[in-house]
Scaffold this motif. Structure first.
Motif, PDB file in Angstrom:
ATOM      1  N   GLY A   1       0.824  -1.197   0.000  1.00 27.59           N
ATOM      2  CA  GLY A   1       0.000   0.000   0.000  1.00 27.59           C
ATOM      3  C   GLY A   1       0.864   1.255   0.000  1.00 27.59           C
ATOM      4  N   LEU A   2       0.246   2.373  -0.306  1.00 34.26           N
ATOM      5  CA  LEU A   2       0.930   3.664  -0.336  1.00 34.26           C
ATOM      6  C   LEU A   2       0.833   4.325   1.035  1.00 34.26           C
ATOM      7  N   SER A   3       1.885   4.980   1.452  1.00 30.86           N
ATOM      8  CA  SER A   3       1.927   5.605   2.765  1.00 30.86           C
ATOM      9  C   SER A   3       1.457   7.056   2.693  1.00 30.86           C
ATOM     10  N   ALA A   4       0.668   7.453   3.698  1.00 24.93           N
ATOM     11  CA  ALA A   4       0.210   8.839   3.825  1.00 24.93           C
ATOM     12  C   ALA A   4      -0.295   9.377   2.487  1.00 24.93           C
ATOM     13  N   THR A   5      -1.175   8.624   1.862  1.00 30.19           N
ATOM     14  CA  THR A   5      -1.668   8.952   0.524  1.00 30.19           C
ATOM     15  C   THR A   5      -3.189   8.959   0.513  1.00 30.19           C
ATOM     16  N   ALA A   6      -3.757   9.981  -0.099  1.00 30.76           N
ATOM     17  CA  ALA A   6      -5.213  10.127  -0.134  1.00 30.76           C
ATOM     18  C   ALA A   6      -5.807   9.256  -1.228  1.00 30.76           C
ATOM     19  N   PHE A   7      -6.415   8.165  -0.816  1.00 32.40           N
ATOM     20  CA  PHE A   7      -7.238   7.370  -1.721  1.00 32.40           C
ATOM     21  C   PHE A   7      -8.508   7.032  -0.959  1.00 32.40           C
ATOM     22  N   PRO A   8      -9.669   7.292  -1.530  1.00 30.10           N
ATOM     23  CA  PRO A   8      -9.948   7.543  -2.945  1.00 30.10           C
ATOM     24  C   PRO A   8     -10.025   9.008  -3.379  1.00 30.10           C
ATOM     25  N   SER A   9      -9.857   9.948  -2.461  1.00 30.01           N
ATOM     26  CA  SER A   9     -10.117  11.340  -2.835  1.00 30.01           C
ATOM     27  C   SER A   9      -9.095  11.877  -3.824  1.00 30.01           C
ATOM     28  N   GLY A  10      -7.826  11.487  -3.672  1.00 34.10           N
ATOM     29  CA  GLY A  10      -6.797  11.955  -4.586  1.00 34.10           C
ATOM     30  C   GLY A  10      -6.265  13.341  -4.295  1.00 34.10           C
ATOM     31  N   VAL A  11      -6.711  14.003  -3.228  1.00 37.18           N
ATOM     32  CA  VAL A  11      -6.207  15.347  -2.954  1.00 37.18           C
ATOM     33  C   VAL A  11      -4.794  15.266  -2.397  1.00 37.18           C
ATOM     34  N   HIS A  12      -4.042  16.330  -2.581  1.00 40.58           N
ATOM     35  CA  HIS A  12      -2.683  16.392  -2.065  1.00 40.58           C
ATOM     36  C   HIS A  12      -2.712  16.784  -0.588  1.00 40.58           C
ATOM     37  N   GLY A  13      -1.693  16.374   0.143  1.00 40.17           N
ATOM     38  CA  GLY A  13      -1.560  16.831   1.515  1.00 40.17           C
ATOM     39  C   GLY A  13      -1.163  18.296   1.558  1.00 40.17           C
ATOM     40  N   THR A  14      -1.669  19.023   2.537  1.00 38.31           N
ATOM     41  CA  THR A  14      -1.306  20.432   2.684  1.00 38.31           C
ATOM     42  C   THR A  14       0.146  20.538   3.141  1.00 38.31           C
ATOM     43  N   PRO A  15       0.997  21.232   2.404  1.00 33.55           N
ATOM     44  CA  PRO A  15       2.383  21.393   2.854  1.00 33.55           C
ATOM     45  C   PRO A  15       2.437  22.107   4.202  1.00 33.55           C
ATOM     46  N   VAL A  16       3.314  21.652   5.075  1.00 30.38           N
ATOM     47  CA  VAL A  16       3.450  22.269   6.391  1.00 30.38           C
ATOM     48  C   VAL A  16       3.725  23.765   6.270  1.00 30.38           C
ATOM     49  N   GLU A  17       4.584  24.131   5.319  1.00 28.77           N
ATOM     50  CA  GLU A  17       4.950  25.542   5.183  1.00 28.77           C
ATOM     51  C   GLU A  17       3.745  26.411   4.861  1.00 28.77           C
ATOM     52  N   ILE A  18       2.828  25.873   4.032  1.00 32.76           N
ATOM     53  CA  ILE A  18       1.633  26.633   3.673  1.00 32.76           C
ATOM     54  C   ILE A  18       0.716  26.791   4.879  1.00 32.76           C
ATOM     55  N   ALA A  19       0.530  25.696   5.640  1.00 35.67           N
ATOM     56  CA  ALA A  19      -0.322  25.776   6.828  1.00 35.67           C
ATOM     57  C   ALA A  19       0.228  26.793   7.820  1.00 35.67           C
ATOM     58  N   GLU A  20       1.546  26.812   7.989  1.00 37.35           N
ATOM     59  CA  GLU A  20       2.138  27.663   9.016  1.00 37.35           C
ATOM     60  C   GLU A  20       2.141  29.143   8.652  1.00 37.35           C
ATOM     61  N   ILE A  21       2.009  29.479   7.366  1.00 35.32           N
ATOM     62  CA  ILE A  21       1.904  30.901   7.022  1.00 35.32           C
ATOM     63  C   ILE A  21       0.459  31.368   6.945  1.00 35.32           C
ATOM     64  N   GLN A  22      -0.492  30.416   6.963  1.00 34.18           N
ATOM     65  CA  GLN A  22      -1.913  30.776   6.895  1.00 34.18           C
ATOM     66  C   GLN A  22      -2.522  30.963   8.283  1.00 34.18           C
TER      67      GLN A  22
END
Length: 537
Positions: A399-420
């Protein structure tokens, strides 16, 4: 049809996919919300004048794409073709006519070529905040979940409905982002219209009807050919999910016959009093996605390929919730449905389907106030930090690790979360040993430790599952590790509900691992060594 004409139509089909790809990229690049910009939680597509989806962008979630495929028919009921004018655009976030909850806006725009209506563009994206109790499961009816927009005209022959836009701005904690995302949706459709005109002029056509019929007929025939090669029969599967106050049983019965594939969810638990219920359009969307993955993954997704699959669920069950049931976190249950489909197909197609995975997104929905650098006063923030667990082991593949299935969305980058927002990730790493053992191993979950640098508490709108009922292994494989939500001091937190996190506290989020597949004794020595070397165990 002669061969040359068929080749021309195939070329135009490919160009149409490029057109909607451009439409989707404009939406991603102009959106204000990080869940769109960074994670691509969208859909984009083109429809003929009968409301049939003829092409979708290759990016986008199945929940958005396949429920949007139904929503255009609802737009046509409210705004008949003969009433549409050039420069119009229509909007809704109705969960039962859109994509399942109020945080998704759907905008549909008619496309004109030299004064003649030739098609419709539609798109969807997730907006971070539309008022109400917020993007969590706490509401007891849909009226508490935020601003509801019925089928309305957003733009009338180029003139924006300023009254509607004022209502949207007044009903969100993030008025700038919400207004910007609304215009982003409208703009991407406009770009799609322009790209379609250029394509039609290049090929010298003034109607999409022959192309639409070709796409839909060929796609349906291709799926039916795949189904004809399957064994005939009926198979069932059951799964228990955590639910809100009590576990929820999901039951499916899948039938393959000459008419196609039917999935019926009779026997599934009734709808509940909190917002994890699923409108039928979203249930259909993820069910048919699971079917397509297992049966005809190489056939493009459109009205033709979708028409070979049929989905039913009793009115009033958690998978066919009726208005005004709360549905804000409908993904919690709805994204489990491909696993239900795979479970049904494991007997006739054991070499095609994986074990159960985390499946539902582990979105870390947070909100509060903070003082960004340079700001004179506190500002509101609301953010959904997209995270994922492990997927189920696959035949012949881990299986794939830390991977969104079935939605397919990307994980939010930590850097983006921390500036928002004022949050800081003290830790974000794979969770060793979380994938279920087997001949092939389930994917790993992840561990995150999150606090705040601001001297203020923040709200965590928890909407997590697979804590009490982890992803199950199959064919002798072991279960994946259950998810966990707690504070750094060790205090366990409920997987669903509103938690107020003190400024001096940290939250630890541990996402589940995927189930294993096959007898662990059959796992090769080389794979065992790779597991140890890679730190997977």
């Amino acid at each position: 049809m002669d061969a040359r004409n068929a080749i021309d139509l195939q070329i135009m089909w490919n160009r149409l996919i490029a057109v909607v790809g451009e439409q989707a990229q404009v939406l991603i690049r102009t959106a204000f919300s990080p869940i769109v910009r960074e994670c691509e939680d969208i859909s984009a597509g083109i429809f003929d004048l009968r409301g049939r989806m003829i092409a979708q962008a290759v990016t986008g979630t199945p929940g958005h794409v396949n429920s949007m495929a139904e929503s255009v028919g609802h737009f046509l009921r409210h705004f008949p073709i003969e009433t549409m004018k050039e420069g119009d655009a229509y909007i809704t976030n109705d969960p039962w006519m859109g994509t399942g909850h109020l945080n998704d806006f759907v905008i549909t725009t008619p496309a004109f070529l030299r004064g003649r209506l030739v098609g419709l563009f539609s798109c969807t994206s997730h907006l971070m905040d539309i008022g109400g109790l917020g993007n969590g499961p706490e509401a007891t009816d849909v009226l508490m979940e935020g601003l509801s927009i019925p089928m309305l005209k957003l733009i009338d022959q180029g003139r924006v409905n300023e009254t509607l836009m004022a209502m949207i701005r007044a009903n969100t904690r993030l008025p700038v982002d919400t207004e910007g995302d609304t215009y982003s949706l409208a703009a991407c459709n406009d770009v799609g219209v322009r790209a379609l005109r250029a394509m039609m002029d290049e090929f010298g056509i003034d109607t999409l009807e022959p192309l639409a019929d070709f796409i839909i007929t060929r796609s349906r025939a291709a799926v039916l050919e795949k189904i004809a090669a399957l064994p005939r029969g009926c198979w069932s599967y059951e799964m228990t999910v955590d639910g809100y106050d009590a576990p929820l049983p999901l039951r499916a019965r899948l039938r393959v016959d000459e008419a196609g594939v039917t999935v019926d969810y009779a026997g599934t638990a009734p709808a509940v009093s909190r917002g994890i219920n699923v409108p039928l359009a979203y249930t259909r969307a993820y069910t048919v996605f699971g079917l397509a993955c297992a049966i005809a993954p190489d056939v493009p997704n459109n009205a033709g390929s979708l028409s070979a699959y049929h989905v039913t669920a009793p009115a009033g069950c958690v998978l066919n919730a009726q208005r005004p049931a709360p549905v804000s976190s409908r993904h919690i249950v709805g994204q489990m449905l491909p696993d239900m489909v795979f479970g049904c197909l494991r007997t006739p197609l054991p070499d095609r389907v994986p074990a159960e995975g985390t499946s539902c997104l582990w979105n870390i929905a947070v909100r509060g106030e903070w003082v960004p650098p340079g700001a004179a006063a506190p500002l509101a923030f609301a953010l959904a930090i997209t995270t994922n667990g492990g997927t189920g082991a696959r035949p012949g593949l881990d299986g794939l690790s830390a991977t969104a299935f079935p939605s397919g969305v990307h994980g939010t980058p930590v850097e983006i979360a921390e500036i928002q927002c004022p949050l800081i990730f003290w830790r974000k790493e794979f969770r060793p040993g979380s994938g279920g053992d087997g001949e092939t191993r389930g994917g790993l979950g992840q561990v995150m430790e999150i606090g705040t640098l601001d001297a203020r508490p923040f709200d965590l709108l928890a909407a997590f599952d697979r804590i009490d009922h982890p992803p199950r292994g199959a064919q002798g494989g072991a279960d994946g590790a259950p998810g966990c939500l707690r504070t750094a001091s060790g205090r366990r937190l409920a997987g669903k509900g509103l938690h107020v996190v003190a400024a001096d506290e940290r939250v630890v989020v541990m996402t589940p691992g995927g189930g294993g597949l096959g007898d662990p004794a059959a796992r090769t020595a080389a794979r065992r060594q790779a597991d140890r070397t890679g730190g997977y165990v």
